[in-house]
Design a protein around this motif. Structure first.
Motif, mmCIF file in Angstrom:
data_model
loop_
_atom_site.group_PDB
_atom_site.id
_atom_site.type_symbol
_atom_site.label_atom_id
_atom_site.label_comp_id
_atom_site.label_asym_id
_atom_site.label_seq_id
_atom_site.Cartn_x
_atom_site.Cartn_y
_atom_site.Cartn_z
ATOM 1 N N LYS A 10 29.338 43.134 52.772
ATOM 2 C CA LYS A 10 28.984 42.998 51.351
ATOM 3 C C LYS A 10 30.224 42.631 50.531
ATOM 4 O O LYS A 10 30.796 43.477 49.809
ATOM 5 C CB LYS A 10 28.339 44.286 50.855
ATOM 6 N N MET A 11 30.578 41.354 50.637
ATOM 7 C CA MET A 11 31.737 40.831 49.902
ATOM 8 C C MET A 11 31.449 39.376 49.548
ATOM 9 O O MET A 11 30.934 38.616 50.371
ATOM 10 C CB MET A 11 32.981 40.889 50.777
ATOM 11 N N ALA A 12 31.764 38.988 48.301
ATOM 12 C CA ALA A 12 31.582 37.587 47.883
ATOM 13 C C ALA A 12 32.610 37.258 46.812
ATOM 14 O O ALA A 12 32.964 38.106 45.990
ATOM 15 C CB ALA A 12 30.178 37.378 47.331
ATOM 16 N N SER A 13 33.063 36.003 46.843
ATOM 17 C CA SER A 13 33.972 35.548 45.786
ATOM 18 C C SER A 13 33.137 34.803 44.736
ATOM 19 O O SER A 13 32.139 34.165 45.074
ATOM 20 C CB SER A 13 35.029 34.607 46.365
ATOM 21 N N VAL A 14 33.525 34.955 43.504
ATOM 22 C CA VAL A 14 32.861 34.259 42.393
ATOM 23 C C VAL A 14 33.954 33.695 41.492
ATOM 24 O O VAL A 14 34.879 34.404 41.113
ATOM 25 C CB VAL A 14 31.960 35.216 41.578
ATOM 26 N N LEU A 15 33.845 32.399 41.211
ATOM 27 C CA LEU A 15 34.816 31.760 40.283
ATOM 28 C C LEU A 15 33.993 30.845 39.387
ATOM 29 O O LEU A 15 33.693 29.703 39.748
ATOM 30 C CB LEU A 15 35.865 30.965 41.062
ATOM 31 N N VAL A 16 33.622 31.363 38.243
ATOM 32 C CA VAL A 16 32.839 30.563 37.296
ATOM 33 C C VAL A 16 33.824 29.777 36.437
ATOM 34 O O VAL A 16 34.660 30.378 35.749
ATOM 35 C CB VAL A 16 31.952 31.455 36.409
ATOM 36 N N PRO A 17 33.762 28.440 36.501
ATOM 37 C CA PRO A 17 34.753 27.652 35.778
ATOM 38 C C PRO A 17 34.668 27.873 34.269
ATOM 39 O O PRO A 17 33.596 28.192 33.742
ATOM 40 C CB PRO A 17 34.367 26.201 36.116
ATOM 41 N N ALA A 18 35.808 27.693 33.599
ATOM 42 C CA ALA A 18 35.820 27.794 32.127
ATOM 43 C C ALA A 18 34.939 26.682 31.558
ATOM 44 O O ALA A 18 34.823 25.608 32.155
ATOM 45 C CB ALA A 18 37.253 27.642 31.637
ATOM 46 N N ALA A 19 34.338 26.963 30.422
ATOM 47 C CA ALA A 19 33.426 25.978 29.804
ATOM 48 C C ALA A 19 34.215 24.719 29.412
ATOM 49 O O ALA A 19 33.744 23.595 29.569
ATOM 50 C CB ALA A 19 32.757 26.599 28.580
ATOM 51 N N GLU A 20 35.462 24.942 28.940
ATOM 52 C CA GLU A 20 36.250 23.752 28.589
ATOM 53 C C GLU A 20 37.634 23.825 29.237
ATOM 54 O O GLU A 20 38.091 24.912 29.614
ATOM 55 C CB GLU A 20 36.381 23.598 27.060
ATOM 56 N N GLU A 21 38.238 22.672 29.380
ATOM 57 C CA GLU A 21 39.565 22.530 30.010
ATOM 58 C C GLU A 21 40.545 23.561 29.404
ATOM 59 O O GLU A 21 40.625 23.693 28.181
ATOM 60 C CB GLU A 21 40.096 21.107 29.741
ATOM 61 N N GLY A 22 41.193 24.318 30.293
ATOM 62 C CA GLY A 22 42.203 25.258 29.785
ATOM 63 C C GLY A 22 41.615 26.529 29.214
ATOM 64 O O GLY A 22 42.344 27.422 28.783
ATOM 65 N N GLY A 23 40.276 26.618 29.212
ATOM 66 C CA GLY A 23 39.639 27.841 28.688
ATOM 67 C C GLY A 23 39.672 28.947 29.720
ATOM 68 O O GLY A 23 40.218 28.785 30.819
ATOM 69 N N LYS A 24 39.088 30.096 29.367
ATOM 70 C CA LYS A 24 39.097 31.268 30.249
ATOM 71 C C LYS A 24 37.802 31.286 31.066
ATOM 72 O O LYS A 24 36.725 31.077 30.522
ATOM 73 C CB LYS A 24 39.195 32.537 29.379
ATOM 74 N N SER A 25 37.946 31.533 32.363
ATOM 75 C CA SER A 25 36.734 31.665 33.195
ATOM 76 C C SER A 25 35.913 32.853 32.705
ATOM 77 O O SER A 25 36.465 33.936 32.470
ATOM 78 C CB SER A 25 37.143 31.903 34.659
ATOM 79 N N PRO A 26 34.598 32.667 32.561
ATOM 80 C CA PRO A 26 33.760 33.796 32.116
ATOM 81 C C PRO A 26 33.694 34.925 33.144
ATOM 82 O O PRO A 26 33.483 36.081 32.787
ATOM 83 C CB PRO A 26 32.379 33.174 31.925
ATOM 84 N N PHE A 27 33.873 34.589 34.435
ATOM 85 C CA PHE A 27 33.907 35.637 35.460
ATOM 86 C C PHE A 27 34.555 35.112 36.736
ATOM 87 O O PHE A 27 34.102 34.090 37.271
ATOM 88 C CB PHE A 27 32.502 36.172 35.789
ATOM 89 N N THR A 28 35.589 35.790 37.155
ATOM 90 C CA THR A 28 36.274 35.455 38.411
ATOM 91 C C THR A 28 36.670 36.758 39.099
ATOM 92 O O THR A 28 37.400 37.567 38.507
ATOM 93 C CB THR A 28 37.552 34.627 38.138
ATOM 94 N N ASP A 29 36.163 36.990 40.303
ATOM 95 C CA ASP A 29 36.593 38.153 41.073
ATOM 96 C C ASP A 29 35.965 38.086 42.463
ATOM 97 O O ASP A 29 35.068 37.294 42.726
ATOM 98 C CB ASP A 29 36.177 39.471 40.393
ATOM 99 N N VAL A 30 36.519 38.904 43.349
ATOM 100 C CA VAL A 30 35.873 39.132 44.649
ATOM 101 C C VAL A 30 35.070 40.418 44.477
ATOM 102 O O VAL A 30 35.648 41.484 44.182
ATOM 103 C CB VAL A 30 36.911 39.275 45.770
ATOM 104 N N ILE A 31 33.751 40.291 44.590
ATOM 105 C CA ILE A 31 32.892 41.460 44.332
ATOM 106 C C ILE A 31 32.531 42.107 45.674
ATOM 107 O O ILE A 31 32.032 41.458 46.586
ATOM 108 C CB ILE A 31 31.641 41.062 43.506
#
Ligand SMILES: O=C(O)C[C@@H](Cc1ccccc1)[C@H](O)SCc1ccccc1
Ligand code: NI
Length: 186
Positions: A71-92
């Motif tokens: 039970k492990m998965a990586s998630v890297l949701v890209p930022a909406a715009e260039e240089g923005g902050k990813s809304p969610f990034t982690d290994v859950i």
């Protein structure tokens, strides 16, 4: 580093198993797995590297997809715009959805999967908002509220840990069924 050859495909039974809980502190192997799962997403989201290694871009990758039923998965949701902050990034790790909206959400484009080579058209109804509890690689407990795209991605990955694939949710008779209250996510 994982390559496409390391990603198991649809017929592999590991994709239909209930994955095992991960124990803490993480073993060396599990620490390396977490790193490799996240590295795949980082590399695959860089157009040059993605092409160089012949990858399919991904915003999530679950351990069963590389043949490890944990039970492990990586998630890297890209930022909406260039240089923005990813809304969610982690290994859950050992993620549990502890609450969810009655209201559904679905991507207007439908979904794909790195483990499913064929296109399966149709809306994939999921909860539009979730509260997710998980542990990170350091064993720290997190509780996050997610909505829309980040919520969809996490539900897709958590499904993998329970042997569920995205097309299991598609209405076979009318794949583009769209209930009035379903949030359509671009
Ligand atoms: O197979 C996987 O688990 C990775 C999926 C995750 C996913 C697909 C559709 C909807 C939510 C999550 C890949 O990211 S599929 C390829 C992709 C790449 C960028 C954006 C959307 C989908
Ligand atoms: Ni998938």
């Amino acid at each position: 580093m994982f390559l496409m050859k390391d990603i198991v495909r649809d017929e592999d039974p590991v994709l239909r198993q209930e994955a095992a809980d991960v124990s803490f502190p993480l073993s060396e192997a599990d620490q390396q797995l977490a790193k490799d799962l996240m590295e795949y997403l980082v590399v695959s989201q860089d157009p040059e590297q993605c092409k160089k290694y012949g990858l399919r871009a991904g915003v999530g990758l679950a351990a069963p997809q590389v043949g490890v039923s944990k039970k492990m998965a990586s998630v890297l949701v890209p930022a909406a715009e260039e240089g923005g902050k990813s809304p969610f990034t982690d290994v859950i790790i050992n993620p549990v959805i502890i609450s969810e909206s009655v209201q559904n959400g679905a991507l207007t484009e439908g979904e794909g999967c790195l483990s499913v080579d064929k296109d399966v058209p149709g809306f994939v109804p999921r909860h539009d908002r979730i509260t997710l509890r998980y542990y990170d690689v350091n064993g720290e407990k997190h509780q996050v509220r997610l909505k829309n795209y980040p919520a969809i991605v996490c539900q897709h990955e958590i499904d993998h840990l329970h042997g569920i694939l995205f097309y299991d949710h598609i209405n076979q008779d009318q794949p583009f069924t769209r209930p009035d209250d379903m949030v359509m996510i671009e």
